[in-house]
Design a protein around this motif. Structure first.
Motif, mmCIF file in Angstrom:
data_model
loop_
_atom_site.group_PDB
_atom_site.id
_atom_site.type_symbol
_atom_site.label_atom_id
_atom_site.label_comp_id
_atom_site.label_asym_id
_atom_site.label_seq_id
_atom_site.Cartn_x
_atom_site.Cartn_y
_atom_site.Cartn_z
ATOM 1 N N SER B 118 0.825 -1.339 -0.140
ATOM 2 C CA SER B 118 0.020 0.045 -0.099
ATOM 3 C C SER B 118 0.858 1.160 0.030
ATOM 4 N N THR B 121 2.072 1.880 -3.479
ATOM 5 C CA THR B 121 0.954 2.413 -4.487
ATOM 6 C C THR B 121 0.888 3.952 -4.040
ATOM 7 N N ALA B 122 0.781 4.183 -2.784
ATOM 8 C CA ALA B 122 0.739 5.596 -2.317
ATOM 9 C C ALA B 122 1.664 6.529 -2.910
ATOM 10 N N GLU B 123 3.010 6.088 -2.572
ATOM 11 C CA GLU B 123 4.183 6.812 -2.912
ATOM 12 C C GLU B 123 4.208 7.133 -4.472
ATOM 13 N N CYS B 220 0.736 -3.337 -7.083
ATOM 14 C CA CYS B 220 0.854 -2.039 -6.252
ATOM 15 C C CYS B 220 1.239 -1.293 -7.252
ATOM 16 N N LYS B 223 -1.120 0.175 -9.897
ATOM 17 C CA LYS B 223 -2.146 0.940 -9.598
ATOM 18 C C LYS B 223 -1.534 2.443 -9.137
ATOM 19 N N GLY B 224 -0.435 2.413 -8.567
ATOM 20 C CA GLY B 224 -0.015 4.102 -8.462
ATOM 21 C C GLY B 224 0.543 4.606 -9.433
ATOM 22 N N VAL B 239 -5.564 8.895 -5.939
ATOM 23 C CA VAL B 239 -4.601 7.783 -5.073
ATOM 24 C C VAL B 239 -4.948 7.013 -3.773
ATOM 25 N N THR B 243 -4.651 2.756 -3.920
ATOM 26 C CA THR B 243 -4.165 2.173 -2.959
ATOM 27 C C THR B 243 -5.370 0.973 -2.542
ATOM 28 N N THR B 244 -6.443 1.578 -2.397
ATOM 29 C CA THR B 244 -7.248 0.332 -1.871
ATOM 30 C C THR B 244 -7.389 -0.722 -3.039
#
Lengths: 282, 266
Positions: B118, B121-123, B220, B223-224, B239, B243-244
């Motif tokens: 997660s 992905t967020a980064e 991951c 998706k990011g 974002v 992440t989800t």
């Protein structure tokens, strides 16, 4: 002189011209700009001016080759960037410096690492050489003391200046700046303008293109102005010509006058207004 | 006269998501191939080491915690099941084989997807929406080579190591409940483990964790990287949604791949 001869002549000059030929730009089926034709003179500062959402940044992204136009050509240093071999364009783009709106510094790297990134990744220079170049470039923007800081530890203005230092690290013949003064207070904005002018003096062959809606900045730095409105170019010429223009939109833009007419399109019904007032007064 | 009935929308409604699914699967495959092709390129070593720290070392305590409780639960459940047949001495083998073959690789992968995946992905998603990926591109630094390839290599190294940690600590958890709490002979517990576990079980578990490493990292990072193309939101909302969906997709990938690999390895 044919168009090709003109481009070959342009290539011999050290400063890069940018020529936009009947561009039509957009996303998906949505047209953002059309009939965009102009030449940004090499070795000069060109400002792309216009209201919010008029397609200034979109035009910049196309010049960078991050997006492909729906139709038309962009000639950089006399070469059509969308027909030249990919490898060659990548080599060319490596020599372009770009300052993004908020600097676009990598959050995981320090300022020094950010500025040195193009050298670390694209060259085999030793660490000590890269360190010296980074220190020099940071000193150009007055940030040599902050090499070990992370971007989130700096103010917006400092991040922009650091982004400028990174854009300058490869000694680019072409520098593109996306709203370099937006979000800065008047003093910092004026400092950014002075910085661009001093760069121009230090590197006379550098072509600088800046996207802006900051009139004071455009007046201070621009040798050439391209103004966008209603999906097309409404003015292209020198700064003096811009201020002498009789175009009603240009005049309104320069004198910061609002569009005549009502500001709000619809009015609240008396029931909704009464309900809202009741809750606000509680 | 009755107006002509509109043709049934059912096939069209079925077709659009199907095309979208195939399109995304193809796009993910190309993304993976592009990342694998750039694994061997200059300046990757330091990035791989940094990512091993993020994915591996920073996940160590979580894996250890989940491992010990999983082992303890297996010890309890296994004991009360085996005791009905008078074969509680087999507890060590039951705990070890469950962990090494199945639970170790699967639960480790799910935990790493939730923690490190997660974050990946967020980064990358934040880098996408704040022009950092465009900035890399204009500096002629391939974003996939810079961001994705090192993470895939780091995951391939870190996942099996974390799985090994999970297995060993899980076996100790089973020891705590089976031997310390419920009184099975310690020698029998370890003897049965040694007797029942073969190298094929161990290598099969590691093969699974390598496959999970690639799938989780792919889901991951992809998706990011594609957060800006999402239709269910823009900016920070995109974002968050990316992440989800990365964690959900990782879990689905892990469980589906687990079934396929188990049926191949058995």
């Amino acid at each position: 002189m044919s168009l090709d001869d003109k481009h070959i002549t342009a290539k011999k000059s050290k400063a890069w011209d940018i020529e936009l030929c009947d561009l039509r730009l957009g996303y998906g089926d949505t047209v953002v700009l059309e009939h965009v034709t102009d030449t940004f003179p090499g070795g000069k500062i060109t400002a792309i001016l216009g209201g919010s959402g008029c397609g200034k940044s979109t035009l910049l992204r196309h010049i960078l080759g991050l997006r492909t136009p729906m139709s038309g050509q962009i000639y950089l240093d006399g070469r059509d960037i969308f027909t030249m071999p990919k490898k060659e364009f990548r080599r060319m783009r490596r020599r372009m410096g770009v300052l993004f709106q908020d600097g676009a510094l990598l959050g995981a790297l320090t300022l020094g690492e950010n500025v040195g990134l193009p050298l670390t990744e694209n060259t085999r220079l030793s660490k000590s050489v890269i360190r010296d170049v980074v220190r020099y470039k940071l000193s150009l923007v007055g940030l040599e003391e902050f090499a070990d800081y992370y971007p989130n530890e700096l103010s917006g203005g400092m991040r922009k200046r650091a982004g400028l230092a990174r854009a300058l690290v490869m000694d680019p013949p072409l520098l593109l700046c996306d709203e370099p003064t937006s979000g800065l207070d008047p003093i910092n904005a004026a400092q950014m303008d002075q910085l661009l002018l001093s760069l121009k003096q230090e590197f006379p062959d550098m072509t600088i293109v800046t996207v802006s809606h900051d009139l004071a900045s455009v007046k201070t730095i621009a040798d050439h102005v391209l103004m966008l409105h209603n999906k097309t170019v409404i003015f292209a010429g020198s700064g003096e010509e811009l201020y002498a223009s009789e175009d009603p939109y240009v005049r309104r833009f320069l004198s910061r006058k609002a569009v005549p007419g009502k500001i709000t399109g619809i009015e609240l019904s008396s029931e909704v207004r009464a309900e809202l007032d009741r809750w606000i007064s509680q | 006269m009755q107006p002509a009935k509109e043709p049934a929308r059912f096939p069209a409604n079925l077709g659009v998501p199907a095309i979208r699914f195939i399109d995304e699967a193809g796009s993910m495959l190309l993304f993976l191939l592009s990342a694998l092709r750039r694994i061997v390129s200059p300046h990757q070593f330091s990035k791989i080491v940094a990512q091993i720290y993020v994915i591996g070392a920073q996940s160590f305590f979580l894996i250890a915690l989940i491992g010990i409780f999983t082992g303890m639960v297996l010890g309890l459940q296994g004991y009360y099941t085996l005791v009905q047949f008078g074969s509680e001495g087999m507890l060590g083998a039951a705990v070890a084989l469950s962990l090494i073959r199945e639970l170790g690789p699967v639960l480790s992968a799910l935990m790493i997807a939730g923690r490190a995946g997660s974050a990946m992905t967020a980064e990358i998603g934040v880098m996408r929406i704040t022009d950092q990926i465009d900035a890399l591109e204009v500096m002629d630094i391939n974003p996939i080579s810079y961001l994705v390839s090192p993470r895939i290599v780091a995951s391939i190294i870190a996942f099996p190591m974390l799985t090994a940690v999970f297995d060993v600590i899980g076996i100790l958890g089973g020891y705590l409940t089976g031997v310390v709490m419920l009184g099975i002979n310690s020698g029998v517990y370890f003897y049965r483990i040694e007797n029942a576990t073969t190298m094929t079980d161990v290598s099969g578990g590691f093969a699974k964790s390598v496959a999970f490493a690639i799938l989780v990292t792919l889901a991951c990072c992809y998706k990011g990287y594609m957060a800006h193309t999402r239709t269910d939101g823009a900016g920070p909302v995109a974002v968050g949604n990316a992440t989800t969906s990365a964690v959900v997709l990782s879990c689905v990938f892990v469980l589906m791949a687990d079934y396929v690999l188990t049926s191949v390895l058995l």
